[in-house]
Scaffold this motif. Structure first.
Motif, PDB file in Angstrom:
ATOM      1  N   GLY A  61       0.763  -1.128   0.010  1.00  0.00           N
ATOM      2  CA  GLY A  61       0.278  -0.079   0.096  1.00  0.00           C
ATOM      3  C   GLY A  61       0.688   1.318   0.038  1.00  0.00           C
ATOM      4  N   ASN A  62       2.019   1.330  -0.172  1.00  0.00           N
ATOM      5  CA  ASN A  62       2.965   2.398  -0.144  1.00  0.00           C
ATOM      6  C   ASN A  62       2.798   3.343  -1.312  1.00  0.00           C
ATOM      7  N   ASP A  63       3.118   4.497  -1.447  1.00  0.00           N
ATOM      8  CA  ASP A  63       2.921   5.447  -2.529  1.00  0.00           C
ATOM      9  C   ASP A  63       4.406   5.555  -3.257  1.00  0.00           C
ATOM     10  N   TYR A  64       5.337   4.766  -3.050  1.00  0.00           N
ATOM     11  CA  TYR A  64       6.662   4.907  -3.821  1.00  0.00           C
ATOM     12  C   TYR A  64       7.332   6.405  -3.692  1.00  0.00           C
ATOM     13  N   ARG A  65       7.184   6.968  -2.863  1.00  0.00           N
ATOM     14  CA  ARG A  65       7.641   8.412  -2.624  1.00  0.00           C
ATOM     15  C   ARG A  65       9.069   8.064  -1.962  1.00  0.00           C
ATOM     16  N   TRP A  66       9.402   6.873  -1.225  1.00  0.00           N
ATOM     17  CA  TRP A  66      10.507   6.809  -0.757  1.00  0.00           C
ATOM     18  C   TRP A  66      11.527   6.323  -1.954  1.00  0.00           C
ATOM     19  N   ARG A  67      11.333   6.401  -3.233  1.00  0.00           N
ATOM     20  CA  ARG A  67      12.261   5.924  -4.180  1.00  0.00           C
ATOM     21  C   ARG A  67      13.424   6.928  -4.349  1.00  0.00           C
ATOM     22  N   THR A  68      13.336   8.116  -3.899  1.00  0.00           N
ATOM     23  CA  THR A  68      14.240   9.103  -3.827  1.00  0.00           C
ATOM     24  C   THR A  68      15.673   8.583  -2.964  1.00  0.00           C
ATOM     25  N   ARG A  69      15.502   7.479  -2.452  1.00  0.00           N
ATOM     26  CA  ARG A  69      16.607   6.957  -1.588  1.00  0.00           C
ATOM     27  C   ARG A  69      16.780   5.552  -2.337  1.00  0.00           C
ATOM     28  N   GLN A  70      18.105   5.167  -2.172  1.00  0.00           N
ATOM     29  CA  GLN A  70      18.645   3.688  -2.445  1.00  0.00           C
ATOM     30  C   GLN A  70      17.678   2.654  -1.508  1.00  0.00           C
TER      31      GLN A  70
END
Length: 269
Positions: A61-70
């Motif tokens: 259910g995440n929104d993939y905003r975390w993709r800015t970090r490895q």
């Protein structure tokens, strides 16, 4: 906005100062999915072991905003929460590749031994092509469906087919292209990992029924790391830690037994 916070959840408290095992889940999964494997491990390991599962930002259910970090950076954040370097790390799929990222960077936080369950690995000789992209996307969509079935377990058999199919389509739509692109990027990058730097005892566990990690790729991944061995079980698939929890627990227990007896002191962080 969905939280990208990393948290740690204790599944078994173990003994004070006892050895520590940490779990890292895959994409669109949750920390609680480790509970069946942890229950089987409790019967295999000494009761002094503390078992902790990380809840990582690529949770369901995440929104993939975390993709800015490895991914490895997020996993490192989670490992910092457990208080010391673990004696063993058990990681699945996307989480296993995040662990590989840290291990190849010689980061000590993954611990003294690692079990990598169904990671992604692109053989360096395989060029990135549109055909690879299309095949990977088809496999990813099928994995969303299989992941849902694996988590439903026996409940799936009692559901109306139309209801189950609707759930699968909703899951596919919710994950969407960002989920696939995130995995594909990690798969592509895996061919450039300096595997020869990984010396800690490592088990690469692959399933013969898992289309994301071929037998050849699994063996090459294991051979590329001096401290690793690859094990392929023909009847296992990508979600073997759910569908074959007892067998996987025995293999993980064998890995930690092969390492010299843990002291439980670890490196304090």
């Amino acid at each position: 906005m969905i939280s990208t916070k990393v948290t740690a959840h204790t599944i078994a408290t173990g003994a004070p100062g006892g050895p520590l095992l940490v779990f890292a889940h895959g994409l669109e999964d949750v920390w609680a999915s480790w509970q069946p494997l942890a229950a089987e491990l409790a019967a295999e390991l000494d009761p002094s072991w503390r078992l902790v599962a990380l809840d990582l930002p690529w949770r369901a259910g995440n929104d993939y905003r975390w993709r800015t970090r490895q991914p490895g950076q997020w996993l490192a954040d989670g490992l910092d929460l457990v208080g010391r370097v673990p004696d063993a790390l058990v990681a699945h799929s996307f989480g296993a590749n995040a662990a590989l990222e840290l291990m190849c960077a010689l980061d000590p936080r993954p611990g003294r031994a690692a079990a990598l369950i169904c990671p992604f690995y692109r053989l360096p000789r395989h060029r990135v092509t549109w055909r690879m992209f299309d095949r990977s996307m088809a496999t990813f969509v099928e994995h969303i469906r299989e992941g849902l079935l694996a988590r439903l377990g026996s409940r799936a058999g009692s559901m109306e087919p139309e209801v189950l199919e609707t759930m699968m389509k909703l899951a596919q739509d919710r994950v969407g292209p960002l989920g696939f692109l995130t995995v594909f990027q990690q798969f592509v990058a895996s061919a450039d990992l300096p595997l020869d730097r990984v010396e800690q005892p490592t088990l690469v566990l692959a399933g013969g029924a898992d289309p994301t990690l071929s037998r050849e790729a699994a063996l090459a991944l294991g051979d590329g790391m001096p401290g690793a061995r690859a094990l392929i079980r023909d009847d296992y698939d990508h979600f073997c830690h759910l569908r074959h929890a007892r067998g996987v627990a025995a293999l993980v227990a064998g890995l930690v037994d092969a390492v010299s007896a843990p002291t439980g002191t670890g490196e304090q962080r």
